[in-house]
Design a protein around this motif. Structure first.
Motif, PDB file in Angstrom:
ATOM      1  N   ALA A  14      -5.692  -9.657   0.427  1.00  0.00           N
ATOM      2  CA  ALA A  14      -6.604  -8.842  -0.386  1.00  0.00           C
ATOM      3  C   ALA A  14      -6.775  -7.442   0.215  1.00  0.00           C
ATOM      4  N   GLY A  15      -7.060  -7.385   1.511  1.00  0.00           N
ATOM      5  CA  GLY A  15      -7.286  -6.092   2.151  1.00  0.00           C
ATOM      6  C   GLY A  15      -6.069  -5.198   2.064  1.00  0.00           C
ATOM      7  N   CYS A  16      -4.907  -5.787   2.299  1.00  0.00           N
ATOM      8  CA  CYS A  16      -3.667  -5.013   2.246  1.00  0.00           C
ATOM      9  C   CYS A  16      -3.417  -4.491   0.829  1.00  0.00           C
ATOM     10  N   GLN A  17      -3.734  -5.327  -0.160  1.00  0.00           N
ATOM     11  CA  GLN A  17      -3.561  -4.902  -1.549  1.00  0.00           C
ATOM     12  C   GLN A  17      -4.483  -3.722  -1.871  1.00  0.00           C
ATOM     13  N   VAL A  18      -5.701  -3.768  -1.363  1.00  0.00           N
ATOM     14  CA  VAL A  18      -6.651  -2.681  -1.644  1.00  0.00           C
ATOM     15  C   VAL A  18      -6.081  -1.346  -1.164  1.00  0.00           C
ATOM     16  N   VAL A  19      -5.594  -1.314   0.090  1.00  0.00           N
ATOM     17  CA  VAL A  19      -5.126  -0.017   0.607  1.00  0.00           C
ATOM     18  C   VAL A  19      -3.873   0.446  -0.138  1.00  0.00           C
ATOM     19  N   SER A  20      -3.008  -0.513  -0.457  1.00  0.00           N
ATOM     20  CA  SER A  20      -1.783  -0.167  -1.174  1.00  0.00           C
ATOM     21  C   SER A  20      -2.109   0.378  -2.571  1.00  0.00           C
ATOM     22  N   SER A  21      -3.003  -0.309  -3.259  1.00  0.00           N
ATOM     23  CA  SER A  21      -3.340   0.110  -4.627  1.00  0.00           C
ATOM     24  C   SER A  21      -4.155   1.398  -4.641  1.00  0.00           C
ATOM     25  N   LEU A  22      -4.933   1.639  -3.577  1.00  0.00           N
ATOM     26  CA  LEU A  22      -5.670   2.911  -3.510  1.00  0.00           C
ATOM     27  C   LEU A  22      -4.688   4.076  -3.536  1.00  0.00           C
ATOM     28  N   ARG A  23      -3.633   3.982  -2.740  1.00  0.00           N
ATOM     29  CA  ARG A  23      -2.648   5.077  -2.730  1.00  0.00           C
ATOM     30  C   ARG A  23      -1.897   5.125  -4.056  1.00  0.00           C
ATOM     31  N   ASP A  24      -1.553   3.961  -4.610  1.00  0.00           N
ATOM     32  CA  ASP A  24      -0.879   3.942  -5.923  1.00  0.00           C
ATOM     33  C   ASP A  24      -1.734   4.648  -6.980  1.00  0.00           C
ATOM     34  N   ALA A  25      -3.063   4.481  -6.832  1.00  0.00           N
ATOM     35  CA  ALA A  25      -3.970   5.068  -7.827  1.00  0.00           C
ATOM     36  C   ALA A  25      -4.240   6.539  -7.537  1.00  0.00           C
ATOM     37  N   GLY A  26      -3.605   7.075  -6.504  1.00  0.00           N
ATOM     38  CA  GLY A  26      -3.746   8.502  -6.230  1.00  0.00           C
ATOM     39  C   GLY A  26      -4.908   8.852  -5.331  1.00  0.00           C
ATOM     40  N   TYR A  27      -5.537   7.854  -4.716  1.00  0.00           N
ATOM     41  CA  TYR A  27      -6.643   8.149  -3.816  1.00  0.00           C
ATOM     42  C   TYR A  27      -6.115   8.881  -2.584  1.00  0.00           C
ATOM     43  N   GLN A  28      -6.732  10.022  -2.261  1.00  0.00           N
ATOM     44  CA  GLN A  28      -6.188  10.849  -1.183  1.00  0.00           C
ATOM     45  C   GLN A  28      -7.071  10.933   0.056  1.00  0.00           C
ATOM     46  N   GLY A  29      -8.203  10.221   0.010  1.00  0.00           N
ATOM     47  CA  GLY A  29      -9.103  10.270   1.167  1.00  0.00           C
ATOM     48  C   GLY A  29      -8.574   9.464   2.334  1.00  0.00           C
ATOM     49  N   ARG A  30      -9.410   9.372   3.355  1.00  0.00           N
ATOM     50  CA  ARG A  30      -9.034   8.644   4.553  1.00  0.00           C
ATOM     51  C   ARG A  30      -9.153   7.142   4.293  1.00  0.00           C
ATOM     52  N   ILE A  31      -8.178   6.364   4.771  1.00  0.00           N
ATOM     53  CA  ILE A  31      -8.233   4.908   4.616  1.00  0.00           C
ATOM     54  C   ILE A  31      -8.051   4.265   5.979  1.00  0.00           C
ATOM     55  N   ALA A  32      -8.943   3.322   6.309  1.00  0.00           N
ATOM     56  CA  ALA A  32      -8.764   2.511   7.515  1.00  0.00           C
ATOM     57  C   ALA A  32      -8.697   1.046   7.099  1.00  0.00           C
ATOM     58  N   LEU A  33      -7.771   0.319   7.723  1.00  0.00           N
ATOM     59  CA  LEU A  33      -7.629  -1.122   7.470  1.00  0.00           C
ATOM     60  C   LEU A  33      -7.817  -1.834   8.809  1.00  0.00           C
TER      61      LEU A  33
END
Lengths: 414, 107
Positions: A14-33
């Protein structure tokens, strides 16, 4: 407005999907996993299947290659736990002493073994199976074992037991309930599996529980059953289900009730904190809108995609049809929908050649389909469950019922 | 090693060297080709590792099993003559240099 940073706690599916989909959706902010385990985020389903026979290469378990996290600008913290969420200051405290501020926090904490108070659980040779480290241990011990006893006839227990039998081990499953996989399977499918596994050399003891594990010099030697028998065992797998990891949420004062309670948008009682995957209890359109906690890859990825879209600025609910699969020996079991509470079943296919489906209805509506070695039925069922009205029991029962034809007319809901 | 070329929806082309004995699906996942989702990890349970094999490579492919055939009818992107589930394409000398197109969706 997009938050300036997203911190995802839990680096499973789930967590990995969130970060992957955030970038797919064009999210450009900082992401920490942040992941508690030391390995790169990995797939769990093969751990109780191919991994046990050494068929799966370790690297083939990684959900994304190592370089991907850098390329995507994902700040990966492995072998680190979040010890506290400070909702006022909008930051999380890490077990390595660090602090991370968040604009938006996603809890993807997963689940862990349900513990049972069983004397002897700490003996050598008594194992559980959730993590990659545990799976390596089970694989290595299984190769040397002669008598394998599995406590709990759920999916993971049955997968391991079936593999053990395939490897020529004497394998016994103890299940306290009167049927296998009782929480999730219909009587029809469960009784078929009972016979099918017995034919394949597995010993299955229903209505039977373990009372104690017996060892010599610290290593397990036998399982004492509640009905007074002693079964030899040099490997015991405890597989009696999972409980959601909710301590962090409780500590943060979030609402918890069999999982972290979230709304349709997977938001907890704090609007800046979301929860996804095994740890989340979300309203489910396939359970009459009731809050439901599902432990599956499909749920983890679908919720992960939905929450990422929401955070990136497009509020998105998860309306996808739940599905599950289990590989047990040569039996491919696939479940579409949620069959709990069904009051009518229709069988299609042929149980005598191990290829059939059980169509489950509640109050006249199709609620789920369990398929054994019938992937086309499963795929059709997923389409049919995504629309209303779906098929009726009479339509399924009718001579010449064609799931593919019926599904072709279905409009996918997600 | 076997070479695999992935043609991605945004017009990107990625050529990877993959370990023989793995599958086209595993090569995709191992190199971050996220258009190949492979939700079930290669057990022929989900149809989310759908790819289109380029025409000139079609005759090198292993035959389609009955289970794969059934699953191919339910891919999210339209089934075409080159449609395969990439978990069913083992890499070896036979498929060295194979070129596949990634569909725009797997859901």
């Amino acid at each position: 407005m997009q938050p300036s940073s997203v911190v995802v706690v839990g680096a499973g599916q789930a967590g990995c999907q969130v970060v992957s989909s955030l970038r797919d959706a064009g999210y450009q902010g900082r992401i920490a996993l942040i992941g508690a385990e030391p390995q790169l985020p990995y797939q769990r389903p093969p751990l109780s299947k191919g991994h046990l026979t050494g068929k799966a290469l370790r690297e083939s378990l990684w959900l994304r290659p190592e370089a991907w996290y850098d390329e995507q600008g994902v700040d990966l913290h492995l072998g680190v736990r979040v010890t506290h969420v400070d909702r006022i200051a909008h930051q999380v405290q890490l077990s390595d002493g660090g602090m991370l501020p968040y604009g938006c926090l996603v809890l993807a904490l997963g689940s862990r073994h349900r513990e049972i108070p069983l004397p002897g659980s700490d003996l050598e040779g008594v194992v559980g199976l959730r993590t990659l480290d545990e799976a390596d241990e089970v694989r290595d011990k299984l190769a040397l074992a002669h008598h394998v006893v599995v406590v709990g006839g759920g999916f993971i227990g049955m997968e391991v037991a079936a593999t053990a039998a395939q490897l020529g081990k004497e394998a016994t499953v103890l299940e306290i309930a009167p049927q296998l996989m009782g929480r999730v399977l219909s009587r029809e499918t469960a009784s078929f599996l009972l016979g099918a596994h017995q034919k394949r050399g597995l010993a299955l003891e229903l209505g039977c529980s373990a009372a104690a594990l017996v060892g010599i010099h610290g290593s397990v030697q036998a399982v004492d059953t509640a009905d007074g028998r002693r079964l030899p065992a040099d490997l015991v797998l405890l597989g009696v289900g999972a409980v959601p990891c909710t301590e962090l949420a409780l500590d943060a004062g979030l609402e918890v009730d069999n999982g972290i309670v979230v709304d349709e948008l997977l938001r907890t009682s704090d609007p800046d904190i979301y929860a996804v995957g095994d740890c989340a209890s979300a309203p489910c359109p396939f359970a009459g809108g009731r809050h439901t906690r599902l432990e599956s890859v499909q749920n983890a990825t679908a919720q992960g995609r939905a929450v990422a879209a929401t955070i990136a600025g497009t509020p998105t609910t998860n309306d996808s049809v739940p599905w599950f699969w289990s590989d047990q020996a040569d039996l491919k079991i696939q479940i579409a929908g949620l069959t709990t509470g069904h009051d009518e079943v229709v069988l299609t296919g042929d149980r005598s050649n191990d290829r059939f489906s059980v169509w489950c209805f509640a109050a006249g509506s199709l609620v789920g389909v369990e398929s054994v070695n019938r992937p086309a039925d499963h795929m059709a069922a997923r389409k049919l469950l995504g629309r209303t009205p779906s098929v009726t029991a009479d339509e399924v029962r009718a001579e010449g019922f064609d799931p593919k034809g019926a599904a072709a007319g279905a409009v996918a809901a997600g | 090693m076997a070479k695999v070329t992935f043609l991605r929806p945004q017009g990107l082309e990625l050529v990877v060297d993959a370990t023989e004995g793995t599958s086209v699906m595993q090569a995709a996942v191992a190199h971050g080709v996220t258009e190949v989702v492979a939700e079930c990890g290669g057990t022929l349970a989900c149809a989310t590792c759908h790819v289109y094999v380029a025409d000139e490579h079609l005759d090198r492919l292993p035959p389609i099993s009955s289970d794969e055939e059934e699953m191919l009818d339910y891919t999210a992107a339209e089934r075409q003559p080159g449609s395969r589930l990439s978990c069913q394409l083992p890499l070896g000398p036979d498929l060295d240099g194979i070129v596949v197109w990634c569909p725009s969706t797997q859901y």
